[in-house]
Design a protein around this motif. Structure first.
Motif, PDB file in Angstrom:
ATOM      1  N   ARG A  32      51.506  38.601  57.975  1.00 17.26           N
ATOM      2  CA  ARG A  32      51.115  37.237  58.344  1.00 17.26           C
ATOM      3  C   ARG A  32      51.239  37.029  59.854  1.00 17.26           C
ATOM      4  O   ARG A  32      50.345  36.450  60.480  1.00 17.26           O
ATOM      5  CB  ARG A  32      51.979  36.217  57.597  1.00 17.26           C
ATOM      6  N   LYS A  33      52.328  37.504  60.445  1.00 12.75           N
ATOM      7  CA  LYS A  33      52.526  37.355  61.889  1.00 12.75           C
ATOM      8  C   LYS A  33      51.441  38.095  62.671  1.00 12.75           C
ATOM      9  O   LYS A  33      50.859  37.561  63.618  1.00 12.75           O
ATOM     10  CB  LYS A  33      53.905  37.867  62.303  1.00 12.75           C
ATOM     11  N   ASP A  35      48.470  39.093  61.538  1.00 12.64           N
ATOM     12  CA  ASP A  35      47.155  38.506  61.273  1.00 12.64           C
ATOM     13  C   ASP A  35      46.916  37.295  62.173  1.00 12.64           C
ATOM     14  O   ASP A  35      45.799  37.081  62.661  1.00 12.64           O
ATOM     15  CB  ASP A  35      47.021  38.101  59.803  1.00 12.64           C
ATOM     16  N   THR A  36      47.957  36.506  62.411  1.00 12.49           N
ATOM     17  CA  THR A  36      47.849  35.364  63.314  1.00 12.49           C
ATOM     18  C   THR A  36      47.562  35.841  64.733  1.00 12.49           C
ATOM     19  O   THR A  36      46.697  35.277  65.429  1.00 12.49           O
ATOM     20  CB  THR A  36      49.138  34.522  63.289  1.00 12.49           C
ATOM     21  N   LEU A  37      48.244  36.887  65.171  1.00  9.44           N
ATOM     22  CA  LEU A  37      48.002  37.436  66.508  1.00  9.44           C
ATOM     23  C   LEU A  37      46.594  38.003  66.629  1.00  9.44           C
ATOM     24  O   LEU A  37      45.939  37.838  67.664  1.00  9.44           O
ATOM     25  CB  LEU A  37      49.055  38.495  66.845  1.00  9.44           C
ATOM     26  N   ALA A  39      43.966  36.966  64.991  1.00  8.80           N
ATOM     27  CA  ALA A  39      43.049  35.828  65.044  1.00  8.80           C
ATOM     28  C   ALA A  39      43.094  35.126  66.403  1.00  8.80           C
ATOM     29  O   ALA A  39      42.059  34.724  66.938  1.00  8.80           O
ATOM     30  CB  ALA A  39      43.380  34.834  63.935  1.00  8.80           C
ATOM     31  N   ASP A  40      44.299  34.988  66.965  1.00  8.44           N
ATOM     32  CA  ASP A  40      44.458  34.265  68.230  1.00  8.44           C
ATOM     33  C   ASP A  40      44.112  35.111  69.458  1.00  8.44           C
ATOM     34  O   ASP A  40      43.682  34.568  70.479  1.00  8.44           O
ATOM     35  CB  ASP A  40      45.883  33.743  68.371  1.00  8.44           C
ATOM     36  N   TYR A  45      45.130  42.369  69.999  1.00  4.01           N
ATOM     37  CA  TYR A  45      45.603  42.862  68.702  1.00  4.01           C
ATOM     38  C   TYR A  45      44.419  43.146  67.804  1.00  4.01           C
ATOM     39  O   TYR A  45      43.521  42.321  67.662  1.00  4.01           O
ATOM     40  CB  TYR A  45      46.508  41.816  68.038  1.00  4.01           C
ATOM     41  N   TYR A  57      47.727  47.984  62.301  1.00  3.46           N
ATOM     42  CA  TYR A  57      47.326  47.236  63.486  1.00  3.46           C
ATOM     43  C   TYR A  57      47.494  48.113  64.716  1.00  3.46           C
ATOM     44  O   TYR A  57      48.322  49.022  64.730  1.00  3.46           O
ATOM     45  CB  TYR A  57      48.203  45.995  63.668  1.00  3.46           C
TER      46      TYR A  57
END
Length: 93
Positions: A32-33, A35-37, A39-40, A45, A57
């Protein structure tokens, strides 16, 4: 598929010859952490692979950090506790 806590591993791979680190993980919280990186910050990443239980990743090796443990004195701990109590009272909790 439900994995045991032992099976929810993360493996970081980096070497002196490359500027990129690779992280393989089966831990949902880490996924989750990351995936957020992804996306942002898609230019930094990257999600390079995945299956039903894991994701891989890649990101710059310079983003891997090794830190010494934070030393908190008894005085600092007491001050923080008093601030939390004051904030809690101000909110009416």
């Amino acid at each position: 598929m439900k994995l045991s806590r032992y099976e929810q591993e993360s493996i970081l791979n980096c070497n002196a010859g490359e500027q990129t680190a690779t992280l393989y993980t089966r831990d949902k919280a880490v996924m989750r952490k990351l995936d957020t990186l992804v996306a942002d910050f898609p230019d930094i990443y990257k999600l390079t692979g995945q299956d039903e239980v894991s994701k891989t990743y890649s990101f710059p090796k310079s983003y891997v950090s090794y830190r010494k443990p934070r030393a908190v004195s008894t005085e600092q701990r007491e001050r923080a506790m008093q601030m939390m109590i004051a904030n809690s009272r101000a909110k009416g909790d």
